[in-house]
Design a protein around this motif. Structure first.
Motif, mmCIF file in Angstrom:
data_model
loop_
_atom_site.group_PDB
_atom_site.id
_atom_site.type_symbol
_atom_site.label_atom_id
_atom_site.label_comp_id
_atom_site.label_asym_id
_atom_site.label_seq_id
_atom_site.Cartn_x
_atom_site.Cartn_y
_atom_site.Cartn_z
ATOM 1 N N ILE A 1 9.949 13.745 -12.622
ATOM 2 C CA ILE A 1 9.978 13.338 -13.768
ATOM 3 C C ILE A 1 8.562 12.951 -14.182
ATOM 4 O O ILE A 1 8.113 13.713 -15.342
ATOM 5 N N LYS A 2 7.641 12.189 -13.637
ATOM 6 C CA LYS A 2 6.393 11.754 -13.811
ATOM 7 C C LYS A 2 5.354 12.842 -13.685
ATOM 8 O O LYS A 2 4.499 12.922 -14.562
ATOM 9 N N ARG A 3 5.620 13.746 -12.890
ATOM 10 C CA ARG A 3 4.710 14.961 -12.656
ATOM 11 C C ARG A 3 5.059 16.064 -13.650
ATOM 12 O O ARG A 3 4.099 16.996 -13.825
ATOM 13 N N SER A 4 5.880 15.977 -14.381
ATOM 14 C CA SER A 4 6.391 17.148 -15.205
ATOM 15 C C SER A 4 5.241 17.139 -16.306
ATOM 16 O O SER A 4 4.631 16.228 -17.042
ATOM 17 N N PRO A 5 4.729 18.361 -16.661
ATOM 18 C CA PRO A 5 3.770 18.626 -17.796
ATOM 19 C C PRO A 5 4.311 18.196 -18.769
ATOM 20 O O PRO A 5 5.605 18.155 -19.167
#
Length: 124
Positions: free
Chosen positions: A35-39
Motif C-alpha cells: 500500500i505505501k509503495r503504491s504510486p
C-alpha cells in the motif's frame, strides 16, 4: 532451495512467534509495504487495496483512505489464521501500474515487495 513454508518456520523460531503469528506478521508487513509503495497521483490507487480471507475482493472505493486500507489489511491478516489471505486492487489501471506505467514505481509494487520479503526471510 528452501520453501516459503520453511522460511516462515525459521522466522517463527527466530522471533519466538507461533507459526500462525509469524504468518500474520508477514501478511501485515507485506500489505502495508504494498500500500505505501503504491504510486500516487490522486491517491485512489493506494487506497483501493482490499484484503480478504478465503476470497478475492472485487471492491473499489471512491472515498476510502490509505490509512483505512492499511488498517483493514492488518485486521484481516490478524483474522486469517489457517486461511488464505489475499490483497487485491480492482482499479482498471492496476495491472498497468504493476508493469511499469508509473514513473514513481517503474518496477511495480507487488513483485518488489514479494522479493524483499522472500530475501528478508531467507536471511534468517
Amino acid at each position: 532451495m528452501a520453501s516459503f513454508s520453511s522460511d516462515i518456520a525459521k522466522y517463527a523460531k527466530k522471533t519466538g512467534l507461533s507459526i500462525d503469528n509469524a504468518v500474520i506478521a508477514v501478511c501485515a508487513e507485506a500489505s502495508t509495504s504494498i500500500i505505501k509503495r503504491s504510486p500516487v497521483d490522486t491517491g485512489r490507487f493506494r487506497s483501493n487495496w482490499f484484503a480478504s480471507i478465503n476470497d478475492i475482493s472485487t471492491q473499489t472505493s471512491e472515498t476510502r483512505t490509505e490509512g483505512e486500507a492499511i488498517a483493514d489489511s492488518i485486521l484481516k491478516a490478524q483474522k486469517a489464521s489457517g486461511a488464505i489471505f489475499t490483497l487485491s486492487n480492482n482499479l482498471p489501471y492496476a495491472i498497468k501500474l504493476e508493469f511499469g506505467s508509473s514513473k514513481q514505481a517503474p518496477q511495480g509494487v507487488l513483485r518488489i515487495t514479494a522479493d524483499e520479503i522472500e530475501t528478508s526471510l531467507r536471511r534468517l
